[in-house]
Design a protein around this motif. Structure first.
Motif, PDB file in Angstrom:
ATOM      1  N   CYS A  56       0.845  -1.193   0.000  1.00  0.00           N
ATOM      2  CA  CYS A  56       0.000   0.000   0.000  1.00  0.00           C
ATOM      3  C   CYS A  56       0.880   1.242   0.000  1.00  0.00           C
ATOM      4  O   CYS A  56       1.827   1.334   0.787  1.00  0.00           O
ATOM      5  N   VAL A  57       0.557   2.182  -0.877  1.00  0.00           N
ATOM      6  CA  VAL A  57       1.211   3.488  -0.882  1.00  0.00           C
ATOM      7  C   VAL A  57       0.183   4.498  -0.387  1.00  0.00           C
ATOM      8  O   VAL A  57      -0.755   4.845  -1.125  1.00  0.00           O
ATOM      9  N   PRO A  58       0.289   4.983   0.851  1.00  0.00           N
ATOM     10  CA  PRO A  58      -0.705   5.931   1.371  1.00  0.00           C
ATOM     11  C   PRO A  58      -0.758   7.191   0.517  1.00  0.00           C
ATOM     12  O   PRO A  58       0.270   7.659   0.024  1.00  0.00           O
ATOM     13  N   ASP A  59      -1.972   7.733   0.353  1.00  0.00           N
ATOM     14  CA  ASP A  59      -2.089   8.962  -0.435  1.00  0.00           C
ATOM     15  C   ASP A  59      -1.831  10.208   0.396  1.00  0.00           C
ATOM     16  O   ASP A  59      -1.801  11.322  -0.140  1.00  0.00           O
ATOM     17  N   HIS A  60      -1.626  10.040   1.705  1.00  0.00           N
ATOM     18  CA  HIS A  60      -1.252  11.135   2.589  1.00  0.00           C
ATOM     19  C   HIS A  60      -0.207  10.624   3.583  1.00  0.00           C
ATOM     20  O   HIS A  60      -0.192   9.441   3.930  1.00  0.00           O
ATOM     21  N   GLY A  61       0.618  11.539   4.042  1.00  0.00           N
ATOM     22  CA  GLY A  61       1.489  11.210   5.154  1.00  0.00           C
ATOM     23  C   GLY A  61       0.708  11.241   6.455  1.00  0.00           C
ATOM     24  O   GLY A  61      -0.519  11.419   6.463  1.00  0.00           O
ATOM     25  N   LEU A  62       1.419  11.096   7.564  1.00  0.00           N
ATOM     26  CA  LEU A  62       0.740  11.136   8.854  1.00  0.00           C
ATOM     27  C   LEU A  62       0.086  12.489   9.114  1.00  0.00           C
ATOM     28  O   LEU A  62      -0.888  12.581   9.862  1.00  0.00           O
ATOM     29  N   ASP A  63       0.625  13.539   8.462  1.00  0.00           N
ATOM     30  CA  ASP A  63       0.018  14.859   8.637  1.00  0.00           C
ATOM     31  C   ASP A  63      -1.362  14.939   7.980  1.00  0.00           C
ATOM     32  O   ASP A  63      -2.121  15.881   8.227  1.00  0.00           O
ATOM     33  N   GLY A  64      -1.701  13.954   7.147  1.00  0.00           N
ATOM     34  CA  GLY A  64      -3.032  13.917   6.554  1.00  0.00           C
ATOM     35  C   GLY A  64      -4.119  13.698   7.580  1.00  0.00           C
ATOM     36  O   GLY A  64      -5.301  13.942   7.309  1.00  0.00           O
ATOM     37  N   LEU A  65      -3.744  13.219   8.776  1.00  0.00           N
ATOM     38  CA  LEU A  65      -4.726  13.005   9.843  1.00  0.00           C
ATOM     39  C   LEU A  65      -5.152  14.306  10.495  1.00  0.00           C
ATOM     40  O   LEU A  65      -6.136  14.326  11.243  1.00  0.00           O
ATOM     41  N   ASP A  66      -4.413  15.401  10.218  1.00  0.00           N
ATOM     42  CA  ASP A  66      -4.650  16.653  10.940  1.00  0.00           C
ATOM     43  C   ASP A  66      -6.057  17.196  10.732  1.00  0.00           C
ATOM     44  O   ASP A  66      -6.590  17.893  11.603  1.00  0.00           O
ATOM     45  N   GLU A  67      -6.665  16.901   9.589  1.00  0.00           N
ATOM     46  CA  GLU A  67      -7.987  17.444   9.297  1.00  0.00           C
ATOM     47  C   GLU A  67      -9.100  16.406   9.450  1.00  0.00           C
ATOM     48  O   GLU A  67     -10.252  16.697   9.125  1.00  0.00           O
ATOM     49  N   CYS A  68      -8.761  15.234   9.928  1.00  0.00           N
ATOM     50  CA  CYS A  68      -9.742  14.146   9.999  1.00  0.00           C
ATOM     51  C   CYS A  68     -10.603  14.255  11.255  1.00  0.00           C
ATOM     52  O   CYS A  68     -10.105  14.534  12.347  1.00  0.00           O
ATOM     53  N   ASP A  69     -11.887  14.007  11.076  1.00  0.00           N
ATOM     54  CA  ASP A  69     -12.801  13.940  12.214  1.00  0.00           C
ATOM     55  C   ASP A  69     -12.724  12.585  12.906  1.00  0.00           C
ATOM     56  O   ASP A  69     -13.033  12.465  14.091  1.00  0.00           O
ATOM     57  N   LEU A  70     -12.370  11.571  12.134  1.00  0.00           N
ATOM     58  CA  LEU A  70     -12.292  10.199  12.627  1.00  0.00           C
ATOM     59  C   LEU A  70     -11.028   9.551  12.102  1.00  0.00           C
ATOM     60  O   LEU A  70     -10.712   9.658  10.915  1.00  0.00           O
ATOM     61  N   VAL A  71     -10.292   8.888  12.984  1.00  0.00           N
ATOM     62  CA  VAL A  71      -9.093   8.139  12.605  1.00  0.00           C
ATOM     63  C   VAL A  71      -9.352   6.670  12.893  1.00  0.00           C
ATOM     64  O   VAL A  71      -9.631   6.284  14.036  1.00  0.00           O
ATOM     65  N   VAL A  72      -9.285   5.838  11.852  1.00  0.00           N
ATOM     66  CA  VAL A  72      -9.506   4.398  11.981  1.00  0.00           C
ATOM     67  C   VAL A  72      -8.157   3.696  11.885  1.00  0.00           C
ATOM     68  O   VAL A  72      -7.391   3.935  10.938  1.00  0.00           O
ATOM     69  N   VAL A  73      -7.878   2.815  12.842  1.00  0.00           N
ATOM     70  CA  VAL A  73      -6.585   2.139  12.920  1.00  0.00           C
ATOM     71  C   VAL A  73      -6.781   0.644  12.686  1.00  0.00           C
ATOM     72  O   VAL A  73      -7.287  -0.064  13.568  1.00  0.00           O
ATOM     73  N   PRO A  74      -6.426   0.131  11.513  1.00  0.00           N
ATOM     74  CA  PRO A  74      -6.546  -1.310  11.268  1.00  0.00           C
ATOM     75  C   PRO A  74      -5.616  -2.107  12.178  1.00  0.00           C
ATOM     76  O   PRO A  74      -4.637  -1.580  12.729  1.00  0.00           O
ATOM     77  N   GLY A  75      -5.926  -3.393  12.321  1.00  0.00           N
ATOM     78  CA  GLY A  75      -5.072  -4.265  13.104  1.00  0.00           C
ATOM     79  C   GLY A  75      -3.726  -4.482  12.447  1.00  0.00           C
ATOM     80  O   GLY A  75      -3.516  -4.179  11.268  1.00  0.00           O
ATOM     81  N   ILE A  76      -2.805  -5.011  13.215  1.00  0.00           N
ATOM     82  CA  ILE A  76      -1.458  -5.320  12.726  1.00  0.00           C
ATOM     83  C   ILE A  76      -1.198  -6.803  12.899  1.00  0.00           C
ATOM     84  O   ILE A  76      -1.743  -7.446  13.799  1.00  0.00           O
ATOM     85  N   GLN A  77      -0.356  -7.341  12.025  1.00  0.00           N
ATOM     86  CA  GLN A  77      -0.122  -8.771  12.011  1.00  0.00           C
ATOM     87  C   GLN A  77       0.558  -9.261  13.281  1.00  0.00           C
ATOM     88  O   GLN A  77       0.233 -10.314  13.809  1.00  0.00           O
ATOM     89  N   ASP A  78       1.526  -8.490  13.777  1.00  0.00           N
ATOM     90  CA  ASP A  78       2.274  -8.907  14.964  1.00  0.00           C
ATOM     91  C   ASP A  78       2.164  -7.822  16.027  1.00  0.00           C
ATOM     92  O   ASP A  78       2.926  -6.847  16.022  1.00  0.00           O
ATOM     93  N   PRO A  79       1.232  -7.953  16.962  1.00  0.00           N
ATOM     94  CA  PRO A  79       1.054  -6.921  17.983  1.00  0.00           C
ATOM     95  C   PRO A  79       2.262  -6.730  18.889  1.00  0.00           C
ATOM     96  O   PRO A  79       2.360  -5.716  19.582  1.00  0.00           O
ATOM     97  N   ALA A  80       3.174  -7.698  18.900  1.00  0.00           N
ATOM     98  CA  ALA A  80       4.325  -7.597  19.794  1.00  0.00           C
ATOM     99  C   ALA A  80       5.374  -6.619  19.282  1.00  0.00           C
ATOM    100  O   ALA A  80       6.250  -6.190  20.040  1.00  0.00           O
TER     101      ALA A  80
END
Length: 327
Positions: A56-80
């Motif tokens: 996946c190539v994100p269409d925004h960097g982490l700064d793209g979250l600055d204007e978001c009303d909702l941030v959804v965080v998918p799970g990760i394969q290895d939580p450790a």
């Protein structure tokens, strides 16, 4: 919540990412659903490797979250694995400025690493909840719900429970009709309350033989749930003392005789609520509950919602009736 950011990290779960994009990424305005601005945000750099087998190539960097009303965080394969400091910073910043933050499945570990779950109730996939509680003792981990939150921070159990949380977030901000329409296009249940249990494990008897001499007795019980079975009666049928019977039964099922029987009655009631039009009082009698009130008590404690609500969500009623109920 109109601007929704999906925070993608290395080894994020493809299914969870797809759930968020399916709920908020499709244009359903012609069906009365509000328009959403969905953006995929992640660390700058090379394509992120997701699991299983997708980049996946994100269409925004982490700064793209600055204007978001909702941030959804998918799970990760290895939580450790440790969480990247930039991701921790981005999550804290989003929450501090008032965005709602929601994790799906093992995404709860990212929220916990950012300190967003400290002093809160949280959940995750039932395979991960012990690790979550062990690593983050400040978090009150509830393994027995589909999702839980307080309005600003939400977590969900695994796989399909992520769909339930996403639809509930839509329902809270945009109404039941919008959530029901999205559910209809996804061909999924429009309503499963977060307090519903993740699952009830159905005991699977081993084959008949010396290692499980009680399988025939269990089959007899299942064929006559209306009978008011007691431990002395069952022990007598098994030709054992009550103490020996209880010990052997627990060895082969993992439950005491009465707890196993109660679970089977609840499972039978679930089935009848899903496939039949029988009145709830009749279902209570067929499943061996002394009164509908007794069934309601045990059913709600096991499943997380009362029989009537369960039937509305999962019964065979027509779709139009479901929609009226949702409204």
């Amino acid at each position: 919540m109109r601007c929704v950011g999906v925070l993608v990290t290395e080894h994020a779960r493809v299914f969870d990412y797809a759930v968020a994009t399916e709920v908020w990424g499709l244009d359903r305005t012609d069906r009365g659903v509000p328009a959403f601005d969905l953006r995929t945000c992640g660390p700058r750099g090379p394509a992120l490797s997701m699991r299983p087998g997708v980049t996946c190539v994100p269409d925004h960097g982490l700064d793209g979250l600055d204007e978001c009303d909702l941030v959804v965080v998918p799970g990760i394969q290895d939580p450790a694995k440790p969480v990247h400091p930039d991701v921790v910073t981005a999550l804290r910043a989003a929450h501090d400025r008032g965005a709602t933050v929601a994790s799906l499945c093992s995404g709860a570990f990212l929220l916990a690493a950012a300190g967003l779950l400290d002093g809160r109730k949280a959940t995750a996939h039932w395979l991960d909840v012990e690790q979550l509680a062990r690593r983050y003792p400040e978090v009150t981990v509830d393994p027995n719900v589909l999702f839980v939150g307080d309005g600003t921070v939400w977590t969900s159990a695994g796989v399909a429970a992520g769909i339930d949380l996403c639809l509930d977030l839509v329902r809270r901000d945009h109404g039941a009709a919008a959530a029901a329409e999205i559910a209809r296009t996804m061909v999924t249940a429009p309503f499963r309350p977060g307090g519903q249990a993740q699952f009830i494990a159905r005991p699977v008897p081993t084959g008949r033989g010396p290692t499980d001499s009680l399988s025939g007795l269990r089959e007899r019980i299942l064929n006559d749930l209306t009978h008011p079975w007691t431990v002395p009666e069952l022990a007598n049928l098994a030709r054992m003392s009550e103490r020996s019977f209880a010990r052997r039964f627990a060895q082969t099922t993992g439950d005491t005789p009465l707890q196993w029987l109660l679970t089977q009655r609840v499972l039978a009631a679930q089935h009848l609520l899903e496939v039949s039009d029988l009145p709830i009082a009749a279902i209570a009698r067929r499943c061996g509950f002394s009164t509908p009130l007794t069934m309601r008590h045990h059913f709600t404690r096991h499943v997380g919602l009362p029989p009537r609500d369960y039937r509305l969500a999962f019964g065979k009623q027509p779709q139009a009736q479901r929609d009226r109920t949702a409204r």
